[in-house]
Design a protein around this motif. Structure first.
Motif, PDB file in Angstrom:
ATOM      1  N   GLY A 266       0.723  -1.254   0.020  1.00 35.67           N
ATOM      2  CA  GLY A 266       0.107   0.120  -0.045  1.00 35.67           C
ATOM      3  C   GLY A 266       0.808   1.170   0.220  1.00 35.67           C
ATOM      4  N   ASP A 267       2.046   1.300   0.605  1.00 32.32           N
ATOM      5  CA  ASP A 267       2.915   2.412   0.658  1.00 32.32           C
ATOM      6  C   ASP A 267       3.408   2.635  -0.632  1.00 32.32           C
ATOM      7  N   GLY A 268       4.002   1.493  -1.278  1.00 28.30           N
ATOM      8  CA  GLY A 268       4.424   1.539  -2.444  1.00 28.30           C
ATOM      9  C   GLY A 268       3.594   2.103  -3.732  1.00 28.30           C
ATOM     10  N   LEU A 269       2.358   1.551  -3.566  1.00 26.98           N
ATOM     11  CA  LEU A 269       1.543   1.953  -4.663  1.00 26.98           C
ATOM     12  C   LEU A 269       0.905   3.304  -4.454  1.00 26.98           C
ATOM     13  N   THR A 270       0.986   3.700  -3.157  1.00 32.16           N
ATOM     14  CA  THR A 270       0.550   5.224  -2.770  1.00 32.16           C
ATOM     15  C   THR A 270       1.660   6.309  -3.540  1.00 32.16           C
ATOM     16  N   ARG A 271       3.244   5.995  -3.115  1.00 33.06           N
ATOM     17  CA  ARG A 271       4.088   6.474  -3.522  1.00 33.06           C
ATOM     18  C   ARG A 271       4.122   6.589  -5.053  1.00 33.06           C
ATOM     19  N   LEU A 272       3.893   5.448  -5.728  1.00 35.25           N
ATOM     20  CA  LEU A 272       4.206   5.403  -7.278  1.00 35.25           C
ATOM     21  C   LEU A 272       2.897   6.378  -7.881  1.00 35.25           C
ATOM     22  N   PHE A 273       1.720   6.191  -7.469  1.00 38.08           N
ATOM     23  CA  PHE A 273       0.857   7.197  -7.742  1.00 38.08           C
ATOM     24  C   PHE A 273       1.255   8.848  -7.394  1.00 38.08           C
ATOM     25  N   ALA A 274       1.623   9.105  -6.518  1.00 37.34           N
ATOM     26  CA  ALA A 274       2.198  10.286  -6.201  1.00 37.34           C
ATOM     27  C   ALA A 274       3.269  10.658  -7.321  1.00 37.34           C
ATOM     28  N   ALA A 275       4.099   9.836  -7.412  1.00 38.88           N
ATOM     29  CA  ALA A 275       5.267   9.698  -8.125  1.00 38.88           C
ATOM     30  C   ALA A 275       5.041  10.502  -9.568  1.00 38.88           C
ATOM     31  N   SER A 276       3.865   9.580 -10.179  1.00 36.12           N
ATOM     32  CA  SER A 276       3.220   9.740 -11.379  1.00 36.12           C
ATOM     33  C   SER A 276       2.305  11.092 -11.679  1.00 36.12           C
ATOM     34  N   GLY A 277       2.178  11.874 -10.524  1.00 33.65           N
ATOM     35  CA  GLY A 277       1.602  13.158 -10.677  1.00 33.65           C
ATOM     36  C   GLY A 277      -0.145  12.835 -10.720  1.00 33.65           C
ATOM     37  N   LEU A 278      -0.415  11.758 -10.493  1.00 31.84           N
ATOM     38  CA  LEU A 278      -2.085  11.548 -10.617  1.00 31.84           C
ATOM     39  C   LEU A 278      -2.804  11.429  -9.164  1.00 31.84           C
ATOM     40  N   GLU A 279      -1.654  11.444  -8.000  1.00 28.63           N
ATOM     41  CA  GLU A 279      -2.460  11.539  -6.759  1.00 28.63           C
ATOM     42  C   GLU A 279      -1.608  12.636  -5.726  1.00 28.63           C
ATOM     43  N   SER A 280      -1.969  13.142  -4.823  1.00 27.76           N
ATOM     44  CA  SER A 280      -1.291  14.165  -4.098  1.00 27.76           C
ATOM     45  C   SER A 280      -0.299  13.487  -3.239  1.00 27.76           C
ATOM     46  N   SER A 281       0.872  13.952  -3.012  1.00 24.24           N
ATOM     47  CA  SER A 281       1.883  13.265  -2.160  1.00 24.24           C
ATOM     48  C   SER A 281       1.411  13.539  -0.825  1.00 24.24           C
ATOM     49  N   ASP A 282       0.461  14.190  -0.456  1.00 29.13           N
ATOM     50  CA  ASP A 282      -0.004  14.183   1.047  1.00 29.13           C
ATOM     51  C   ASP A 282      -0.499  12.802   1.522  1.00 29.13           C
ATOM     52  N   LEU A 283      -1.064  12.166   0.367  1.00 28.51           N
ATOM     53  CA  LEU A 283      -1.623  10.546   0.774  1.00 28.51           C
ATOM     54  C   LEU A 283      -0.491   9.656   1.359  1.00 28.51           C
ATOM     55  N   VAL A 284       0.834   9.997   0.913  1.00 31.95           N
ATOM     56  CA  VAL A 284       1.652   9.143   1.614  1.00 31.95           C
ATOM     57  C   VAL A 284       2.093   9.221   2.875  1.00 31.95           C
ATOM     58  N   LYS A 285       1.449  10.413   3.555  1.00 27.46           N
ATOM     59  CA  LYS A 285       1.696  10.663   4.709  1.00 27.46           C
ATOM     60  C   LYS A 285       0.334   9.926   5.564  1.00 27.46           C
TER      61      LYS A 285
END
Length: 317
Positions: A266-285
Motif C-alpha cells: 500500500g505504501d509503494g502503490l501510494t508513492r507510485l501514484f504520487a510519483a506519477s503526479g496523478l495523486e497528491s503526495s499528502d496521501l503518502v503521509k
C-alpha cells in the motif's frame, strides 16, 4: 411498457448466460489441457467454488467481464503494459514476457493494472506491473520451503558457520534481493534460479528481464520499488528465521507481519501514484489509510489460505 421492459431484461439475462457459458467453458477447457504447477501446497488443497449458474446470475459482473475481454480500439489493444509509453525503449520481447508472467502469477491484479493510465512521463501502468512482478519474485523466494534448493546459493561464510546454514542462505537472499537492481552489486551475486514452481519459477529464472524494464522507469518510480523491496525483503527474512508452525506470538506480531508483506505494498502503490503526479503526495503521509487496507487484505488472504500454509508447516495467526 412494464411487460416489455421485463421481457427485455429477461432476454438480456438469457443472452448473458449463453455468452458467459461459452466463454467460461472455453476457459475451463484450455486450463484442463495443461495442468498448471503451483508452488508449495497452493492448488493442492481442495476448495469449494460457486457453481457456474450462481456466477452467471450476476449479469452486471458477466457484462463487465465481457467488456474487458472485448476491449479494443481500432483493432489495437489499449491494455498492453507499454501502450502510451513506447518511447521508453523497451523491447517487444521483454514487454511480452512481463505481460505473460503478470497474467500467469497474478490471481486478480493483472487485469486491473491494464486499466491504469500510461505515458512516457508517467508510466504508471508499467511501473505498477513491474512493482508487482518484483514483489512476486521476492515472495517466491520466501514461499519456497524446500531448503535443499538453496544449496547453490550458499556462500563460504554461511557454510562455515555451521548449524542451519541453508536457512541463513535463504534469509540472506531475501535481505539482499533489492541489491539486484544495482549493476555492480548484482554482478557479484549468483543468479537466482530453480526456486519456486511453475510460472513463479519461470519468473524468477528470467528476473533479469524484469530488471531491464525496471531500469527504463523514471528515477522516482525506481526509488519507490527499490525501497519497498528492501523493506519487505528484510521483514520477510526476520520471520523466515522463526519457527512459525504455531503462528505468530500475538496480534501485534501478526499485524507487523501483515504490514511487512501487504502494508508495504500500500505504501509503494501510494508513492507510485504520487510519483506519477496523478495523486497528491499528502496521501503518502496518511499511513492509517494504506497500511490498514493492506493489513485487511493480508488477513483475508491468510484466513483463506490457512490450510495450504498448514500443509507447508507454517502458520501466521
Amino acid at each position: 411498457m412494464a411487460g416489455d421492459s421485463i421481457g427485455d431484461v429477461g432476454l438480456l439475462t438469457v443472452a448473458i448466460v449463453i455468452i458467459g457459458t461459452v466463454i467460461m467453458s472455453k476457459s475451463k477447457s484450455s486450463v484442463s489441457k495443461k495442468e498448471v504447477v503451483k508452488q508449495g501446497s497452493y492448488g493442492k488443497v481442495i476448495i469449494h467454488k460457486d457453481s457456474l449458474i450462481r456466477q452467471l446470475l450476476r449479469p452486471s459482473e458477466v457484462m463487465a467481464m465481457i467488456r474487458c475481454k472485448m476491449m479494443k480500439k481500432n483493432g489495437k489493444t489499449t491494455s498492453g503494459l507499454a501502450y502510451g509509453a513506447e518511447s521508453l525503449g523497451n523491447s517487444a520481447e521483454d514487454i511480452k514476457f512481463c505481460e505473460e508472467k503478470l497474467a500467469q502469477v497474478s490471481r486478480s491484479f493483472a487485469l486491473v493494472i491494464t486499466f491504469l493510465p500510461n505515458s512516457a512521463e508517467a508510466p504508471l501502468r508499467l511501473g505498477v506491473a513491474i512493482f508487482y512482478l518484483v514483489l512476486r519474485a521476492l515472495d517466491t523466494v520466501e514461499d519456497d520451503m524446500n531448503l535443499e534448493k538453496f544449496k547453490p546459493f550458499v556462500s563460504p561464510e554461511e557454510k562455515c558457520s555451521g548449524g542451519k546454514y541453508l536457512l541463513r542462505t535463504k534469509e540472506n537472499l531475501l535481505r539482499t534481493f533489492h541489491e539486484r537492481f544495482d549493476d555492480q552489486k548484482r554482478s557479484k551475486r549468483v543468479k537466482i534460479s530453480g526456486l519456486g514452481e511453475g510460472h513463479e519459477l519461470e519468473l524468477l529464472d528470467n528476473y533479469d528481464i524484469i530488471v531491464r524494464v525496471f531500469e527504463t522507469l523514471p528515477a522516482a518510480m525506481r526509488e519507490v520499488i527499490c525501497d519497498i523491496t528492501n523493506e519487505m525483503g528484510n521483514g520477510m527474512a526476520d520471520y523466515v528465521a522463526r519457527d512459525l508452525r504455531n503462528g505468530t506470538v500475538d496480534d501485534a506480531d501478526f499485524s507487523k507481519y501483515c504490514h511487512i508483506v501487504a502494508g508495504t505494498v500500500g505504501d509503494g502503490l501510494t508513492r507510485l501514484f504520487a510519483a506519477s503526479g496523478l495523486e497528491s503526495s499528502d496521501l503518502v503521509k496518511k499511513v492509517n489509510l494504506w497500511d490498514s487496507m493492506g493489513e485487511l487484505l493480508q488477513r483475508t488472504n491468510i484466513i483463506r489460505d490457512y490450510l495450504e500454509d498448514f500443509e507447508d508447516g507454517r502458520a501466521f495467526w
